[in-house]
Scaffold this motif. Sequence first.
Motif, PDB file in Angstrom:
ATOM      1  N   THR A 182      -1.560  13.120  73.231  1.00 21.15           N
ATOM      2  CA  THR A 182      -1.472  12.171  72.125  1.00 21.15           C
ATOM      3  C   THR A 182      -2.946  11.745  71.590  1.00 21.15           C
ATOM      4  N   THR A 183      -3.924  12.222  72.250  1.00 21.53           N
ATOM      5  CA  THR A 183      -5.113  11.662  72.158  1.00 21.53           C
ATOM      6  C   THR A 183      -6.227  12.879  71.807  1.00 21.53           C
ATOM      7  N   GLY A 184      -7.616  12.553  71.512  1.00 19.25           N
ATOM      8  CA  GLY A 184      -8.657  13.616  71.439  1.00 19.25           C
ATOM      9  C   GLY A 184      -8.068  14.858  70.706  1.00 19.25           C
ATOM     10  N   ARG A 185      -8.190  16.196  71.001  1.00 22.94           N
ATOM     11  CA  ARG A 185      -7.652  17.279  70.348  1.00 22.94           C
ATOM     12  C   ARG A 185      -6.271  17.253  70.076  1.00 22.94           C
ATOM     13  N   CYS A 186      -5.433  16.306  70.787  1.00 20.87           N
ATOM     14  CA  CYS A 186      -4.020  16.342  70.697  1.00 20.87           C
ATOM     15  C   CYS A 186      -3.433  15.315  69.757  1.00 20.87           C
ATOM     16  N   SER A 187      -4.446  14.507  69.050  1.00 20.23           N
ATOM     17  CA  SER A 187      -4.110  13.370  68.190  1.00 20.23           C
ATOM     18  C   SER A 187      -3.456  13.715  66.893  1.00 20.23           C
ATOM     19  N   ARG A 188      -3.557  15.322  66.642  1.00 23.35           N
ATOM     20  CA  ARG A 188      -2.807  15.775  65.676  1.00 23.35           C
ATOM     21  C   ARG A 188      -2.151  17.050  65.940  1.00 23.35           C
ATOM     22  N   THR A 189      -0.846  17.010  65.854  1.00 24.78           N
ATOM     23  CA  THR A 189      -0.006  18.201  66.350  1.00 24.78           C
ATOM     24  C   THR A 189       1.009  18.559  65.449  1.00 24.78           C
ATOM     25  N   THR A 190       1.397  19.844  65.585  1.00 26.30           N
ATOM     26  CA  THR A 190       2.462  20.327  64.615  1.00 26.30           C
ATOM     27  C   THR A 190       3.344  21.200  65.461  1.00 26.30           C
ATOM     28  N   THR A 191       4.834  20.668  65.240  1.00 23.54           N
ATOM     29  CA  THR A 191       5.945  21.394  65.969  1.00 23.54           C
ATOM     30  C   THR A 191       6.831  22.126  64.793  1.00 23.54           C
ATOM     31  N   GLU A 192       7.085  23.480  65.265  1.00 27.24           N
ATOM     32  CA  GLU A 192       7.921  24.209  64.478  1.00 27.24           C
ATOM     33  C   GLU A 192       9.145  24.419  65.233  1.00 27.24           C
ATOM     34  N   ILE A 193      10.142  24.036  64.710  1.00 28.44           N
ATOM     35  CA  ILE A 193      11.540  24.199  65.283  1.00 28.44           C
ATOM     36  C   ILE A 193      12.042  25.790  65.228  1.00 28.44           C
ATOM     37  N   THR A 194      12.391  26.432  66.147  1.00 24.03           N
ATOM     38  CA  THR A 194      12.854  27.977  66.076  1.00 24.03           C
ATOM     39  C   THR A 194      14.283  28.078  66.109  1.00 24.03           C
ATOM     40  N   ARG A 195      14.999  27.303  66.681  1.00 22.84           N
ATOM     41  CA  ARG A 195      16.763  27.542  66.645  1.00 22.84           C
ATOM     42  C   ARG A 195      17.391  26.420  66.339  1.00 22.84           C
ATOM     43  N   GLY A 196      18.578  26.882  66.170  1.00 15.91           N
ATOM     44  CA  GLY A 196      19.513  25.948  65.854  1.00 15.91           C
ATOM     45  C   GLY A 196      19.702  25.435  64.102  1.00 15.91           C
ATOM     46  N   ASN A 197      20.323  24.619  63.793  1.00 12.01           N
ATOM     47  CA  ASN A 197      20.705  24.259  62.284  1.00 12.01           C
ATOM     48  C   ASN A 197      19.136  23.688  61.778  1.00 12.01           C
ATOM     49  N   LEU A 198      18.183  23.494  62.567  1.00  9.08           N
ATOM     50  CA  LEU A 198      16.957  23.043  61.943  1.00  9.08           C
ATOM     51  C   LEU A 198      15.885  23.899  62.101  1.00  9.08           C
ATOM     52  N   ALA A 199      16.228  25.121  62.257  1.00  7.27           N
ATOM     53  CA  ALA A 199      15.332  26.133  62.380  1.00  7.27           C
ATOM     54  C   ALA A 199      14.503  26.542  61.180  1.00  7.27           C
ATOM     55  N   GLY A 200      13.085  26.431  61.199  1.00  2.52           N
ATOM     56  CA  GLY A 200      12.332  26.356  59.991  1.00  2.52           C
ATOM     57  C   GLY A 200      11.672  25.134  59.740  1.00  2.52           C
ATOM     58  N   THR A 201      11.958  24.020  60.480  1.00  2.00           N
ATOM     59  CA  THR A 201      11.363  22.845  60.295  1.00  2.00           C
ATOM     60  C   THR A 201      10.116  22.548  60.875  1.00  2.00           C
ATOM     61  N   ARG A 202       9.437  21.947  60.230  1.00  2.84           N
ATOM     62  CA  ARG A 202       7.972  21.759  60.722  1.00  2.84           C
ATOM     63  C   ARG A 202       7.735  20.409  60.798  1.00  2.84           C
ATOM     64  N   VAL A 203       7.130  19.848  61.973  1.00  3.85           N
ATOM     65  CA  VAL A 203       7.024  18.339  62.122  1.00  3.85           C
ATOM     66  C   VAL A 203       5.478  18.054  62.516  1.00  3.85           C
ATOM     67  N   SER A 204       5.001  17.465  61.648  1.00  4.24           N
ATOM     68  CA  SER A 204       3.581  17.043  61.750  1.00  4.24           C
ATOM     69  C   SER A 204       3.256  15.494  62.359  1.00  4.24           C
ATOM     70  N   THR A 205       2.394  15.537  63.274  1.00  2.00           N
ATOM     71  CA  THR A 205       2.277  14.147  63.981  1.00  2.00           C
ATOM     72  C   THR A 205       0.931  13.632  64.297  1.00  2.00           C
ATOM     73  N   GLU A 206       0.802  12.514  63.853  1.00  2.00           N
ATOM     74  CA  GLU A 206      -0.691  12.135  63.993  1.00  2.00           C
ATOM     75  C   GLU A 206      -0.796  10.786  64.709  1.00  2.00           C
ATOM     76  N   TYR A 207      -1.456  10.663  65.907  1.00  2.00           N
ATOM     77  CA  TYR A 207      -1.375   9.755  66.751  1.00  2.00           C
ATOM     78  C   TYR A 207      -2.779   8.908  66.734  1.00  2.00           C
ATOM     79  N   THR A 208      -2.636   7.503  66.900  1.00  2.00           N
ATOM     80  CA  THR A 208      -3.850   6.613  66.890  1.00  2.00           C
ATOM     81  C   THR A 208      -3.415   5.901  68.063  1.00  2.00           C
ATOM     82  N   GLU A 209      -4.457   5.831  68.833  1.00  2.00           N
ATOM     83  CA  GLU A 209      -4.487   4.933  70.014  1.00  2.00           C
ATOM     84  C   GLU A 209      -4.897   3.665  70.051  1.00  2.00           C
TER      85      GLU A 209
END
Length: 258
Positions: free
Chosen positions: A136-163
């Motif tokens: 959640t910090t440093g190089r992982c303070s911004r991540t992207t998650t792509e859902i590949t299976r199920g009804n939500l396949a193709g959904t893209r989740v971008s998360t920005e963390y602040t410590e």
Amino acid sequence: MRTPVGRRRSAAAVFPAIAAVTLAVMAAGCAGDPVSAPAPRGPADMVLSAAGLPPGFTAAPLSVSDLVAGNKGALGAAASARITPEFCRPTADTALNPQLTADNSAVLAARDGDTANLVEVVTTIPRDVDADRLTTTGRCSRTTTEITRGNLAGTRVSTEYTELALPDIAGGLLAGEQMLLTRSEVTTTLPDGGVRRQIGFAGYAVLDRPASGPATVQLTVTGAPTPATDPPTEPVEPIDAAGFTRLFDAAVERVTTP
């Protein structure tokens, strides 16, 4: 916050004190009840009380088994997702969740209407806070998650963390103790182009104090996601950062103070 602090004495130093107490009890004869040690505090004694919830929040039913089952489903769905950067894939919950039981953990859940959810877990099982910090910090303070299976396949989740800054604990963290607080902003883009946004807070502490023994505290407060729109709607914080820090401070104090 009061933090119990003490220093162990040698056996030779402790023995005269024990002997003196024993003689005093014998001299008192049979008058009064025998002195008994207080019962050990368990996780259920260390979670926040309903009276300690933030304004607007009311307690909601949630058992440890229900929490574990819900987490298991979410973690299973996330296992097949693509994470970028790949080394930012979360692992702490995956390791901890199967170990939580009603015997070693207690949970408090609360809601603020339909706008926010709060969950606190106190457990004797240690959490890997180093893994939380890594993902959640440093190089992982911004991540992207792509859902590949199920009804939500193709959904893209971008998360920005602040410590967040840690609460000012009297005496500071002791050797071997750890703590991490973060604020997250999540943007979810659905396959049809709709966008949801959400703000949340998370706090983790691994403690070992005379009043508690080894204990892990984890607290999350998550705001409701916005409707799926394009352009997206501005999300509302479920609690401000200062308020979350104060709440986490109270949760830690509940563990460290007899």
